[in-house]
Design an enzyme around this catalytic site. Structure first.
Site, PDB file in Angstrom:
ATOM      1  CB  SER A 168       9.381  -2.773  -1.335  1.00 50.66           C
ATOM      2  OG  SER A 168       9.174  -4.009  -0.679  1.00 50.66           O
ATOM      3  CE  LYS A 169       6.885  -2.103  -8.170  1.00 46.31           C
ATOM      4  NZ  LYS A 169       6.513  -1.285  -9.330  1.00 46.31           N
ATOM      5  NE  ARG A 170       9.644  -7.898  -6.235  1.00 47.68           N
ATOM      6  CZ  ARG A 170       8.900  -7.382  -7.220  1.00 47.68           C
ATOM      7  NH1 ARG A 170       7.623  -7.128  -7.027  1.00 47.68           N
ATOM      8  NH2 ARG A 170       9.446  -7.140  -8.390  1.00 47.68           N
ATOM      9  CG  ASN A 217       2.711  -3.386   2.821  1.00 53.60           C
ATOM     10  OD1 ASN A 217       1.586  -3.709   3.144  1.00 53.60           O
ATOM     11  ND2 ASN A 217       3.724  -3.368   3.650  1.00 53.60           N
TER      12      ASN A 217
END
Length: 486
Positions: A252-254, A256
């Site tokens: 997830s962009k949290r 990466n």
RNA sequence: GGCCCCGUCGUCCAGCGGUCAGGACAUAGCCCUCUCAAGGCUAAGACACGGGUUCGAGUCCCGUCGGGGUCACCA
């Protein structure tokens, strides 16, 4: 139906092009290409609420950047179009009617509020729709629908028995029908849900192998049931493992960056991106780790696909990117740096190639070039103290010695017969000997004078690139600076 | 919680009944060396656990534990 392999990538235009999606695309692409089949792009834009303008364009841009070319899609057309689901509404409606007519689906008039309450009261236990509307007489339901009463269309899942399918990577997967929800097929706004659209489109587009992420495994039985209800033969399924964060949760962009175009902006080469993704969950027969897209296509095999979710390892990715940077011919690397916008405005053209040559094996990301090459473009400011060689913070030379050394350096350079790395180095070494200095200490002085830094590209080659005039000016300036030394 | 998937060094992969369990990234040391890199060499480091099956299990079966996914009128 066609007999050749047909695979597809079906992104939903709801955000940035996701790296995990590119991974799935890569496998779909490789399998289709090595099988002499076709690779299709289909846009799954059935969620009006989450639609993002421009997302489709960015996705296609990302695919093109990685050279994962498609044969059919919204931009290039094809015989099975249209390739945007929002343009296929009539098709889904027609198939929903068929299901309604055969009793394999039914109209549901339950309001969203009721469903929400139902869900709340079910937490922990059996979940899913309670099938209240399944008891409504179809003729009555049809009348209510005709009268304009809002409703959805749901799949009538058999209450008993089990549904099974074979996953090409994991073998047979069996799910009890009682654990399958009466899935909504057509939303009250008339748009199909994913489940309805994916089945109808894969069938109508002749998709032979559905290659998608593992998160779809549990809903595959719904799709199997739909194929059966429509009297169709299901395709073959391959569920790829999910790429993970370092804590092993779904990437997830949290934790990466997941936007593949972000990697482009950082200066990752498409060759490295494709190579790294090809390394996740798949291995080459000879264990080779650095390979091209074409090599991957040639060697890809389902047998060599892993089923465990790999952690996205930025360190290894960067290492690979460095490998690819070093593999490029110097002029090609320079061209890429320029075309991708990593060469700063006003960078002297006559020094670009030289700088790139010296920096090539020192870059892990193209983005680092601007800073690493800064002293090729301009004289960098630095503290005079930096000119004094030291060991663990302790000065090795007195201010007067450094001053004298810089002056000597200036005259040696001014008198240099040839301006090339070998000659310059020989001259500097001779001077060190004359001064009774260790060469490394004198080189430190020279390095700071010329580059403004303690860490730089090889000193004498750097000086060769900069040229006599510029180097002399910089050493001159260093001499001035030593005046401020205590 | 129900259901489903997965379980070899910290991480990514190899292993497809008999190997000193191999490689890569990262880490540490050494070499090379004008700094930093790159490159070379070396070191440390894993079969989750418990039962079976078998002459022999990392490899096959079952269970436990652990991790993940999924339970929307989102995909």
């Amino acid at each position: 139906m066609t007999e050749t392999v047909r695979t597809r990538i079906a992104p939903s235009p709801t955000g940035d092009p996701h790296i995990g999606n590119m991974y799935v695309a890569l496998v779909n692409w490789a399998f289709a290409r090595q099988s002499g089949g076709r690779f299709i792009v289909r846009i799954e834009d059935t969620d009006r609420a989450r639609f993002v303008e421009g997302a489709e364009r960015m996705f296609l841009e990302a695919l093109a950047w990685l050279c994962l070319t498609h044969d059919e899609g919204p931009d290039v057309g094809g015989p099975a179009g249209p390739y945007r689901q929002s343009e296929r509404l009539a098709i889904y409606r027609e198939h929903a009617e068929r299901l309604l007519a055969s009793g394999r689906a039914y109209r549901c008039f339950c309001a969203a509020e009721r469903l929400a309450e139902l869900r709340k009261s079910q937490k922990g236990e059996v979940t899913g729709y309670d099938r209240r509307c399944r008891a409504i007489d179809p003729a009555d339901a049809a009348r209510r629908a005709a009268a304009g009463q809002p409703h959805t269309v749901r799949l009538a899942v058999p209450p008993e028995g089990q549904t099974r399918f074979t996953d090409g990577l994991r073998g047979e997967i069996v799910i009890e029908n009682r654990s399958i929800d009466d899935q909504v097929l057509i939303k009250s706004d008339g748009y199909p849900t994913y489940h309805m659209a994916v089945v109808v489109d894969d069938r109508l587009m002749g998709v032979t192998h559905v290659v998608r992420a593992e998160e779809w495994i549990v809903s595959t039985p719904k799709h199997i049931l739909l194929y059966e209800a429509l009297g169709w033969q299901p395709p073959l399924y391959y569920h790829l493992p999910l790429i993970r964060n370092p804590d092993r949760s779904k990437l997830s962009k949290r934790r990466n960056p997941t936007n593949v175009l972000w990697y482009r902006q950082e200066g990752f080469l498409p060759e490295a991106v494709v190579n790294y993704l090809g390394l996740l969950g798949h291995s080459m027969p000879d264990q080779r780790e650095v390979f091209t897209l074409d090599e991957f296509r040639a060697e890809f095999s389902w047998r060599r696909v892993n089923t465990t979710g790999p952690v996205f390892d930025m360190d290894k990715f960067e290492w690979l990117n460095g490998m690819w940077i070093r593999r490029l011919p110097v002029d090609e690397l320079a061209a890429r740096l320029r075309s991708e916008g990593f060469v700063p405005e006003g960078f002297p053209q006559d020094r670009l190639l030289g700088a790139v040559r010296l920096l090539q094996e020192r870059l892990k990301r193209l983005k680092e070039f601007a800073d690493a090459a800064a002293y090729f473009a301009a004289r960098l400011p630095y503290e005079a103290a930096l000119l004094v060689p030291d060991k663990k913070g302790k000065p090795l030379k007195a201010a007067a010695e450094v001053r004298a050394a810089v002056a000597e350096l200036r005259s040696v350079l001014a008198c240099a017969a040839e301006w090339n790395a070998a000659a310059l180095e020989a001259g500097a070494r001779a001077l060190a000997e004359r001064l009774g200095w260790k060469p490394a200490d004198l080189f430190t002085v020279l390095r700071v004078a010329v580059t403004g830094r303690r860490v730089s590209t090889p000193l004498f080659e750097t000086m060769e690139v900069l040229g006599r005039e510029e180097c002399l000016a910089r050493v001159e300036e260093a001499g001035t600076r030593t005046g401020t030394l205590p």
